[in-house]
Design an enzyme around this catalytic site. Structure first.
Site, mmCIF file in Angstrom:
data_model
loop_
_atom_site.group_PDB
_atom_site.id
_atom_site.type_symbol
_atom_site.label_atom_id
_atom_site.label_comp_id
_atom_site.label_asym_id
_atom_site.label_seq_id
_atom_site.Cartn_x
_atom_site.Cartn_y
_atom_site.Cartn_z
ATOM 1 N N CYS A 333 -4.483 48.415 -25.705
ATOM 2 C CA CYS A 333 -3.512 48.307 -26.926
ATOM 3 C C CYS A 333 -3.848 47.045 -27.668
ATOM 4 C CB CYS A 333 -2.186 48.182 -26.181
ATOM 5 S SG CYS A 333 -2.182 47.979 -24.173
ATOM 6 N N ARG A 362 -10.388 45.245 -15.027
ATOM 7 C CA ARG A 362 -9.585 44.193 -14.209
ATOM 8 C C ARG A 362 -10.046 43.639 -13.303
ATOM 9 N NH1 ARG A 362 -4.262 48.393 -15.473
ATOM 10 N NH2 ARG A 362 -4.654 48.406 -17.531
ATOM 11 N N GLN A 380 -8.928 55.150 -18.722
ATOM 12 C CA GLN A 380 -7.716 56.015 -18.642
ATOM 13 C C GLN A 380 -7.420 57.053 -19.811
ATOM 14 O OE1 GLN A 380 -4.960 52.774 -19.536
ATOM 15 N NE2 GLN A 380 -4.779 52.278 -17.405
ATOM 16 N N ASP A 382 -5.884 56.974 -22.155
ATOM 17 C CA ASP A 382 -5.025 56.293 -22.735
ATOM 18 C C ASP A 382 -4.784 56.526 -24.302
ATOM 19 O OD1 ASP A 382 -3.318 53.857 -23.033
ATOM 20 O OD2 ASP A 382 -5.077 52.848 -23.337
ATOM 21 N N HIS A 384 -2.217 55.136 -27.731
ATOM 22 C CA HIS A 384 -0.988 54.409 -28.438
ATOM 23 C C HIS A 384 -0.611 54.975 -29.700
ATOM 24 C CE1 HIS A 384 -3.034 51.395 -25.949
ATOM 25 N NE2 HIS A 384 -1.890 50.887 -25.586
ATOM 26 N N LYS A 464 9.606 51.498 -19.395
ATOM 27 C CA LYS A 464 8.784 52.373 -19.129
ATOM 28 C C LYS A 464 9.214 53.600 -18.516
ATOM 29 C CE LYS A 464 4.525 51.947 -15.880
ATOM 30 N NZ LYS A 464 3.644 51.040 -15.328
ATOM 31 N N HIS A 510 3.008 53.266 -25.441
ATOM 32 C CA HIS A 510 1.746 53.150 -24.860
ATOM 33 C C HIS A 510 1.867 54.407 -23.881
ATOM 34 C CE1 HIS A 510 1.101 48.826 -25.126
ATOM 35 N NE2 HIS A 510 2.320 48.698 -25.300
HETATM 36 ZN ZN LIG Z 1 -1.469 50.030 -23.796
#
Ligand SMILES: [Zn+2]
Ligand SMILES: [Zn+2]
Length: 642
Positions: A333, A362, A380, A382, A384, A464, A510
């Site tokens: 992000c 991580r 991911q 992922d 945005h 979320k 996200h």
């Molecule tokens: Zn994010």
């Protein structure tokens, strides 16, 4: 004698004599049966023997309720400790809490308990259950309790008592066994009907590795032997399907101490990995996403701006270079916010949807790492989204539509939706949070999903929603999530030009559908027991020759399959056909094509599915057409997935 008033949950009232045990009250009100293991008095759970001394509300606690099950399991831990002390009087007892589906008890004993010991302990437990030993609560001044346990040689209990602030403590006695305990407990050992001791492990006293090692025995207990058997079956099935066993056995991935929590994907695993990413990528055009590539390592200034440094920096890999601190990104992000800010945006350009398959790292502690479900290195699906407030609802609706499409392809039909709201520590303005939570609720309601609210479980930057999928083993996994960011756009000073020509802050979302690809593969392996659908199977077809005579034809068939874009292999080893088929089945290869003299002469193949069904020989072209049709994501294959 003075009387008091008790009120049942249904509002029924009754006068009883002061000091009446709550079990008697429940019996007189017709609310007592063999399932009742405790009672709630004014909302507090107590033993059935507790005497009622003032006006109060009373309710039974059934062994089938979560609280009742907990009491049953903790009482089984006491029962186990009693049996251990009977068999091994020199052992010291420590603590015995409940855990998910069961309990454990830690004992001070120099040598570990053996499986034979566990059998003996279970046997003695059953004897104590048969003796229907009443379980009684006693209260004692703390100092007296310390002397009492020292007198029994129970140093750990004395040490625990030393750390308790209360002046009076409660003990629970059943036969010759006494334990320090807050309770409550079932009234008699006869109430414990179905249990099993499951394993033994070493554990440090108070969880501290500087302390002495204790022996921990794990067990499980259920209201009936039917429920116990179902649980044991589920555990056995889970072991069989465990991706940490199946993944390496199918040559998909492995883990090595040289890179803890960072899986190596083998050639076959990489096929699955890339096919998943490719599938998500194939949806992006239609759903309006554009793919971007962003840096892996940033100056920590970035994480200070985003707020991750403060909230997340213990979980990041940080390093120094040229006297400056850098961090490996744990999420995309903040990098996407920088990317968004590289150019000026008008309301006409929005929404902007950045998708990124970048690797993330991580720093999960070594003790918490587990197979592919808890890793340090992951990717991911992922993305945005930056949009105007007016576009928010339609972006959320699109996300739900995409999630539905993807879940449909995997056949994930048992879905529960959760809404996770503002946690105690949060970033951003509270008005933004309230508006964001309201938008999520509104869109979920319109989509017709019943929603479970998890208060305070949102991320620190926004609320979320999660789409939880229930697998064949009845376990729930959160896969798709979308979050509205209430902090980052303002912290990064993001803006766009409105139709009025003023600057405004965009809404940031996200979202991921599969989540981490690593974890998704783990879930898929366990859900399908390794029988991946045809479009994901690393080897889709294996050609099996019967003798050397079909070598040439076998090569030709394999070649044609490969040219058609199918993942095919030839097994022309000089081995028995039965062995080749068994190996293919163990490796969960969806189709095996047997080619003998007849097939070679006719230009046909005889397919066999991994579940053992064989179909009559058919022309190779017809088979290829059928397979190409079946190897599309979401197409149901001939061979059931589980
Ligand atoms: Zn994010
Ligand atoms: Zn206890």
């Amino acid at each position: 004698m003075a009387s008091i008033t008790v009120t049942m949950p249904d509002g029924a009232k009754r006068q009883v004599e002061i000091g009446t045990p709550v079990a008697e009250v429940l019996k007189s009100l017709g609310s007592y049966n063999r399932q009742v293991v405790a009672a709630k008095v004014n909302g507090r759970i107590v033993d059935l023997s507790t005497q009622i001394c003032e006006d109060c509300g009373v309710a039974p606690v059934s062994v089938e309720s979560p609280e009742g099950l907990d009491i049953l399991r903790h009482s089984t831990a006491h029962l186990m400790a009693q049996a251990v002390k009977r068999l091994f009087p020199e052992v010291q007892i420590t603590i015995g809490p409940t855990i998910a589906d069961g309990f454990y008890y830690d004992f001070k004993r120099d040598q570990p308990f053996t499986p034979e010991d566990l059998n003996k302990i279970e046997e003695v437990m059953r004897e104590i259950v048969a003796a229907a030993c009443p379980i009684r609560r006693e209260e004692m001044p703390r100092a007296a309790a310390i002397e009492f346990f020292k007198g029994l040689g129970e140093q750990y209990k004395a040490e625990i008592l030393d750390g308790i602030p209360e002046d009076a403590v409660s003990l629970y006695r059943q036969g010759e066994f006494v334990d320090l305990c807050r309770g409550p407990h079932v009234p008699s050992t006869a109430a414990i009907k179905a249990f099993r001791l499951t394993s033994v492990a070493g554990a440090y006293w108070r969880g501290d590795e500087r302390n002495e090692m204790l022996q921990r025995i794990y067990g499980t207990a259920w209201p009936s032997s039917k429920e116990l058997d179902a649980y044991l079956k589920r555990i056995e099935e889970a072991k069989q399907r465990d991706h940490r066993r199946l993944g390496p056995a199918l040559d998909l991935f492995s883990l090595h101490p040289i890179a803890p929590g960072s899986p190596f994907f083998h050639p076959k695993g990489a096929v699955v990995y890339n096919a998943l990413i490719q599938y998500m990528r194939s949806l992006y055009g239609r759903y309006g996403y554009t793919e971007v590539i962003t840096p892996l390592i940033f100056k920590t200034e970035l994480w200070q701006t985003s707020g991750h440094y403060e909230a997340f920096h213990d979980d990041m890999f940080l390093m120094k270079a040229e006297e400056e601190e850098y961090g490996v990104k744990p999420m995309n992000c903040p990098g996407h916010c920088y990317l968004f800010a590289t150019r000026k945006h008008s309301y006409r350009d929005l929404p902007v949807r950045y998708a990124d398959f970048s690797r993330l790292h991580r720093f999960e502690r070594s003790g918490t790492l587990a197979g592919l479900t808890r890793v340090r290195s992951m990717v991911q699906d992922d993305a945005h989204i930056y949009c105007t407030p007016a576009q928010l609802d339609s972006e959320l609706e699109q996300f739900i539509a995409m999630t539905r499409e993807v879940y449909g392809v995997f056949g994930f039909d048992r879905i529960e939706v959760t809404l996770q709201t503002r946690p105690e520590r949060f970033l951003g303005r509270i008005e933004l949070w309230d508006a964001a939570e309201a938008a999520l609720r509104r869109v979920l309601e319109q989509a017709g999903y019943p929603v479970t609210v998890l208060p305070g479980e949102g991320a620190f930057y926004g609320p979320k929603i999660g789409f939880d999928f229930r697998d064949v083993l009845e376990r729930s996994w959160t896969l798709a999530t979308i979050q509205i960011d209430c902090a980052m756009p303002e912290r990064f000073g993001l803006k766009y030009v409105t139709p009025e020509g003023t600057d405004a802050v965009p809404v940031m979302l996200h979202r991921a559908v599969l989540g981490s690809i690593e974890r998704f593969i783990a879930i898929l392996i366990e859900h399908t027991a390794g029988r991946l659908p045809l479009w994901l199977a690393p080897v889709q077809v294996r050609v099996l020759t019967i003798t050397e005579r079909q070598d040439h034809y076998g090569r030709e068939v394999t070649d044609r399959l490969l040219r058609a874009g199918l993942r095919a292999e030839l097994d022309n080893r000089n081995e028995k056909l039965g062995l080749k088929i068994r190996e293919g089945q163990l490796e969960k290869v969806p189709y095996m094509l047997v080619v003998g003299d007849k097939e070679a002469a006719n230009g046909t193949v005889a397919p066999r599915s991994r579940s053992g069904e064989s179909s009559p020989a058919l022309p190779l072209d017809a088979f290829i057409d059928r397979l190409l049709d079946e190897a599309v994501p979401g197409r149901r294959s001939e061979t059931p997935a589980s």
